[in-house]
Design a protein around this motif. Structure first.
Motif, PDB file in Angstrom:
ATOM      1  N   PRO A  22       0.839  -1.205   0.000  1.00 18.85           N
ATOM      2  CA  PRO A  22       0.000   0.000   0.000  1.00 18.85           C
ATOM      3  C   PRO A  22       0.875   1.256   0.000  1.00 18.85           C
ATOM      4  N   HIS A  23       0.413   2.305  -0.655  1.00 17.82           N
ATOM      5  CA  HIS A  23       1.177   3.553  -0.710  1.00 17.82           C
ATOM      6  C   HIS A  23       0.368   4.700  -0.105  1.00 17.82           C
ATOM      7  N   VAL A  24       1.062   5.799   0.199  1.00 23.17           N
ATOM      8  CA  VAL A  24       0.419   6.875   0.966  1.00 23.17           C
ATOM      9  C   VAL A  24      -0.713   7.553   0.196  1.00 23.17           C
ATOM     10  N   GLY A  25      -0.634   7.576  -1.147  1.00 22.01           N
ATOM     11  CA  GLY A  25      -1.742   8.147  -1.910  1.00 22.01           C
ATOM     12  C   GLY A  25      -3.010   7.344  -1.718  1.00 22.01           C
ATOM     13  N   LEU A  26      -2.857   6.027  -1.676  1.00 18.02           N
ATOM     14  CA  LEU A  26      -3.987   5.136  -1.426  1.00 18.02           C
ATOM     15  C   LEU A  26      -4.546   5.370  -0.020  1.00 18.02           C
ATOM     16  N   VAL A  27      -3.644   5.559   0.941  1.00 17.53           N
ATOM     17  CA  VAL A  27      -4.067   5.810   2.318  1.00 17.53           C
ATOM     18  C   VAL A  27      -4.838   7.118   2.413  1.00 17.53           C
ATOM     19  N   ARG A  28      -4.374   8.159   1.702  1.00 26.17           N
ATOM     20  CA  ARG A  28      -5.074   9.449   1.721  1.00 26.17           C
ATOM     21  C   ARG A  28      -6.505   9.283   1.187  1.00 26.17           C
ATOM     22  N   THR A  29      -6.666   8.485   0.115  1.00 25.03           N
ATOM     23  CA  THR A  29      -8.003   8.236  -0.428  1.00 25.03           C
ATOM     24  C   THR A  29      -8.870   7.505   0.594  1.00 25.03           C
ATOM     25  N   ALA A  30      -8.301   6.485   1.235  1.00 24.06           N
ATOM     26  CA  ALA A  30      -9.048   5.749   2.260  1.00 24.06           C
ATOM     27  C   ALA A  30      -9.445   6.676   3.402  1.00 24.06           C
ATOM     28  N   LEU A  31      -8.530   7.541   3.812  1.00 20.26           N
ATOM     29  CA  LEU A  31      -8.776   8.468   4.923  1.00 20.26           C
ATOM     30  C   LEU A  31      -9.949   9.397   4.621  1.00 20.26           C
ATOM     31  N   PHE A  32      -9.952   9.997   3.428  1.00 21.11           N
ATOM     32  CA  PHE A  32     -11.017  10.937   3.098  1.00 21.11           C
ATOM     33  C   PHE A  32     -12.366  10.229   3.005  1.00 21.11           C
ATOM     34  N   ASN A  33     -12.390   9.014   2.463  1.00 23.59           N
ATOM     35  CA  ASN A  33     -13.641   8.255   2.411  1.00 23.59           C
ATOM     36  C   ASN A  33     -14.109   7.887   3.813  1.00 23.59           C
ATOM     37  N   LYS A 260       6.893  16.079  -9.337  1.00 19.71           N
ATOM     38  CA  LYS A 260       6.276  15.015 -10.129  1.00 19.71           C
ATOM     39  C   LYS A 260       5.275  14.272  -9.265  1.00 19.71           C
ATOM     40  N   LYS A 261       4.263  13.712  -9.910  1.00 19.96           N
ATOM     41  CA  LYS A 261       3.245  12.968  -9.174  1.00 19.96           C
ATOM     42  C   LYS A 261       3.906  11.825  -8.405  1.00 19.96           C
ATOM     43  N   LEU A 262       3.582  11.722  -7.135  1.00 20.11           N
ATOM     44  CA  LEU A 262       4.133  10.661  -6.294  1.00 20.11           C
ATOM     45  C   LEU A 262       3.621   9.316  -6.805  1.00 20.11           C
ATOM     46  N   SER A 263       4.552   8.408  -7.104  1.00 20.27           N
ATOM     47  CA  SER A 263       4.160   7.105  -7.649  1.00 20.27           C
ATOM     48  C   SER A 263       4.533   6.002  -6.678  1.00 20.27           C
ATOM     49  N   LYS A 264       4.002   4.809  -6.928  1.00 15.84           N
ATOM     50  CA  LYS A 264       4.282   3.673  -6.058  1.00 15.84           C
ATOM     51  C   LYS A 264       5.768   3.345  -6.028  1.00 15.84           C
ATOM     52  N   ARG A 265       6.497   3.760  -7.070  1.00 18.71           N
ATOM     53  CA  ARG A 265       7.935   3.447  -7.148  1.00 18.71           C
ATOM     54  C   ARG A 265       8.781   4.381  -6.283  1.00 18.71           C
ATOM     55  N   ASP A 266       8.219   5.514  -5.874  1.00 18.72           N
ATOM     56  CA  ASP A 266       8.970   6.435  -5.018  1.00 18.72           C
ATOM     57  C   ASP A 266       9.095   5.854  -3.612  1.00 18.72           C
ATOM     58  N   PRO A 267      10.323   5.793  -3.079  1.00 21.00           N
ATOM     59  CA  PRO A 267      10.510   5.200  -1.736  1.00 21.00           C
ATOM     60  C   PRO A 267       9.611   5.818  -0.673  1.00 21.00           C
ATOM     61  N   GLN A 268       9.427   7.143  -0.720  1.00 23.55           N
ATOM     62  CA  GLN A 268       8.645   7.803   0.325  1.00 23.55           C
ATOM     63  C   GLN A 268       7.143   7.561   0.178  1.00 23.55           C
ATOM     64  N   ALA A 269       6.742   6.834  -0.885  1.00 23.98           N
ATOM     65  CA  ALA A 269       5.324   6.547  -1.076  1.00 23.98           C
ATOM     66  C   ALA A 269       4.871   5.300  -0.323  1.00 23.98           C
ATOM     67  N   SER A 270       5.804   4.453   0.073  1.00 29.08           N
ATOM     68  CA  SER A 270       5.450   3.160   0.662  1.00 29.08           C
ATOM     69  C   SER A 270       4.971   3.298   2.107  1.00 29.08           C
ATOM     70  N   LEU A 271       3.783   2.793   2.385  1.00 29.60           N
ATOM     71  CA  LEU A 271       3.277   2.804   3.759  1.00 29.60           C
ATOM     72  C   LEU A 271       4.188   2.019   4.682  1.00 29.60           C
ATOM     73  N   ASN A 272       4.766   0.930   4.182  1.00 33.53           N
ATOM     74  CA  ASN A 272       5.646   0.107   5.021  1.00 33.53           C
ATOM     75  C   ASN A 272       6.825   0.909   5.563  1.00 33.53           C
ATOM     76  N   LEU A 273       7.313   1.873   4.783  1.00 36.10           N
ATOM     77  CA  LEU A 273       8.431   2.705   5.241  1.00 36.10           C
ATOM     78  C   LEU A 273       8.066   3.417   6.537  1.00 36.10           C
ATOM     79  N   TYR A 274       6.863   3.932   6.601  1.00 31.85           N
ATOM     80  CA  TYR A 274       6.439   4.702   7.777  1.00 31.85           C
ATOM     81  C   TYR A 274       6.174   3.784   8.973  1.00 31.85           C
ATOM     82  N   ARG A 275       5.687   2.600   8.700  1.00 32.67           N
ATOM     83  CA  ARG A 275       5.501   1.640   9.787  1.00 32.67           C
ATOM     84  C   ARG A 275       6.846   1.197  10.347  1.00 32.67           C
ATOM     85  N   GLU A 276       7.795   0.929   9.438  1.00 37.11           N
ATOM     86  CA  GLU A 276       9.120   0.460   9.878  1.00 37.11           C
ATOM     87  C   GLU A 276       9.869   1.540  10.646  1.00 37.11           C
TER      88      GLU A 276
END
Length: 495
Positions: A22-33, A260-276
């Motif tokens: 999961p990536h942070v853009g996906l989390v932002r969408t989940a959060l707003f919903n 540039k648009k944050l993509s799943k390939r950007d390291p800072q986009a990964s939710l796991n990074l923030y959990r770790e």
């Protein structure tokens, strides 16, 4: 377009595909919903879009569920919860999609297209060269029985295309206001592959219709598909499959480095990074909520309960939002300091054990950690920082940072350390203030202010130039171990 009926119970959905982490853009969408549903005492449907067998995986599916639980999102319908519209995994709803596709074909809302890829590419190239729109040109909109037989005799396969109306489609986006799409820019589109597999363009709006979704809140990248879905909704309403067309709101892009648009390939986009790294869900969600929305102009820090109480989808800014990791860390640090100290200690627990902790389990002294924790809580930005900040308490010898040693141990440091040792030996070890006065007095004898005088002591005892409050740290480490480390530093300096 007729949006969701005013007064209808709010029903929103979060429908990720189980592909990768999961990536942070996906989390932002989940959060707003989630916030929108909770603000309106509505229903959040958690749905899994797993019709792409080549990309979807059970591992990613498990990660999605785990991420939702970790973030604290509760859903009202979906996996592990059930609900009146089960199943909530698209891979288990294939017969339903086939039935809807057949109904669309029978009613004339869709048709079979026999064009080959080569033919489509050639016609698109010709349209581009002529300066015309390069979407599908409707060649198979009307196919006679004889033509169909001839195509099939050639061995051609067919996809199913939805027939778009020959008129503009206008709708009011909850974030962007009124938008209009003209027919030449929204051509007929595929809804079923030649092998019979349904496409996202069919399954997503069909599920929204059957699950009675009233509001679709999703990323701006899906805006271009909205007129297609509105036209499909009209057809589904005619067929009695849908009750109404939902209201749409398209959330702004999240931008990363280089604008540039944050993509799943950007390291800072990964939710796991923030959990770790040890972000708190509350801190991370607080920051992500600011990517397009704010509680007020002068307030960046708030709880999720406060967000839910104030959330208004029409207050979301349509402009792209830039992801700022430093601000994300700062907000998380504030949430760490908002914790009760007992909760902070509990949150640190994973980073006090293997594989994070460099000390042997039997060396860990809980009383010492609980004594240092309030001082650590005021300094950390993420929980994983706790390990290097307290390791000096539980290791036989501190982790020696060479850069710190070179910076602190200047000429004359040995003389200063001898004086500091002498002063500390006679100090009151139940008082951090007494230890500070001892080091201050040692510095004065050598013409140094406290900042310069304490640096060699800190490196001798903790191994680093930067860390938790020094004199509280010395008190918790204890007199015997502190003096032994100063002796070890002196031995190294004079070797």
């Amino acid at each position: 377009m007729a949006n969701a009926t005013p007064g209808s119970p709010v029903r929103v959905r979060f429908c990720p595909s189980p592909t990768g982490n999961p990536h942070v853009g996906l989390v932002r969408t989940a959060l707003f919903n989630w916030a929108f549903a909770r603000h309106h005492q509505g229903t959040l449907v958690f749905r899994i879009e797993d019709t792409d067998a080549a990309r979807d995986s059970e591992e990613s599916y498990g990660q999605l569920l785990d991420a939702m639980r970790w973030l604290g999102f509760d859903w009202d319908e979906g996996p592990e919860v059930g609900g009146p519209h089960a199943p909530y995994r698209q891979s288990q709803r294939m017969d339903l999609y086939k039935d809807i596709a057949d109904k669309l074909l029978t009613a004339g809302h869709a048709y079979r297209c026999y064009c080959t890829t080569e033919e489509l590419d050639a016609r698109r190239d010709a349209a581009r060269k002529a300066g015309k729109p390069s979407g599908y040109d409707g060649k198979c909109r009307v196919v006679t029985t004889e033509q169909k037989a001839a195509y099939e005799a050639e061995g051609r396969t067919s996809i199913v295309r939805f027939r778009m109306p020959d008129e503009p489609i206008t709708f009011t986006d909850l974030v962007r206001g009124e938008l209009t799409f003209t027919p030449e820019n929204v051509p007929d589109y595929g809804i079923v592959r030649a092998n019979g597999a349904p496409l996202y363009t069919l399954v997503n709006p069909v599920d929204d219709a059957l699950m009675e979704i009233t509001h679709v809140l999703r990323g701006e990248d899906l805006l271009s598909s909205t007129p297609r879905q509105i036209a499909l909704y009209k057809a589904l309403i005619e067929l009695g499959v849908a009750k109404e067309t939902p209201a749409f709101g398209h959330l702004p892009y999240v931008m990363g480095e280089g604008n540039k648009k944050l993509s799943k390939r950007d390291p800072q986009a990964s939710l796991n990074l923030y959990r770790e790294r040890g972000f708190l869900p509350a801190g991370l969600l607080n920051y992500l909520s600011l990517l397009g929305w704010s509680l007020s102009e002068d307030r960046d820090i708030f709880t999720m309960d406060e967000m839910v109480a104030a959330f208004d989808i029409e207050a979301v800014n349509a402009n792209p939002a830039r992801f700022d990791l430093k601000k994300c860390e700062a907000i998380n640090g504030t949430h760490l300091r908002m914790l009760d100290v007992k909760d902070f200690i509990a949150a640190c627990e994973p980073w006090l054990q293997a594989p994070h902790a460099p000390w042997a389990p039997e060396k860990f002294d809980r009383a010492r950690f609980e004594a240092i924790a309030p001082h650590a809580q005021t300094r950390l930005t993420v929980l994983s920082d706790i390990t290097p900040n307290v390791d000096f308490l539980f290791l036989d010898t501190p982790v020696e940072d060479e850069a710190s040693w070179s910076k602190a141990m200047k000429e004359g440091s040995d003389a200063l350390l001898r004086t500091a040792r002498e002063k500390l030996e006679g100090a009151d070890w139940s008082s951090p203030e007494s230890l500070k006065e001892a080091v201050l007095a040692a510095g004065e004898e050598h013409g140094l202010k406290l900042g310069k005088a304490q640096a060699p002591v800190r490196v001798a005892v903790t191994g680093r130039t930067v860390g938790l409050p020094l004199f509280e740290s010395l008190e918790i480490l204890g007199k015997e171990r502190t003096l032994a480390r100063i002796d070890a530093a002196l031995a190294k300096l004079t070797a």
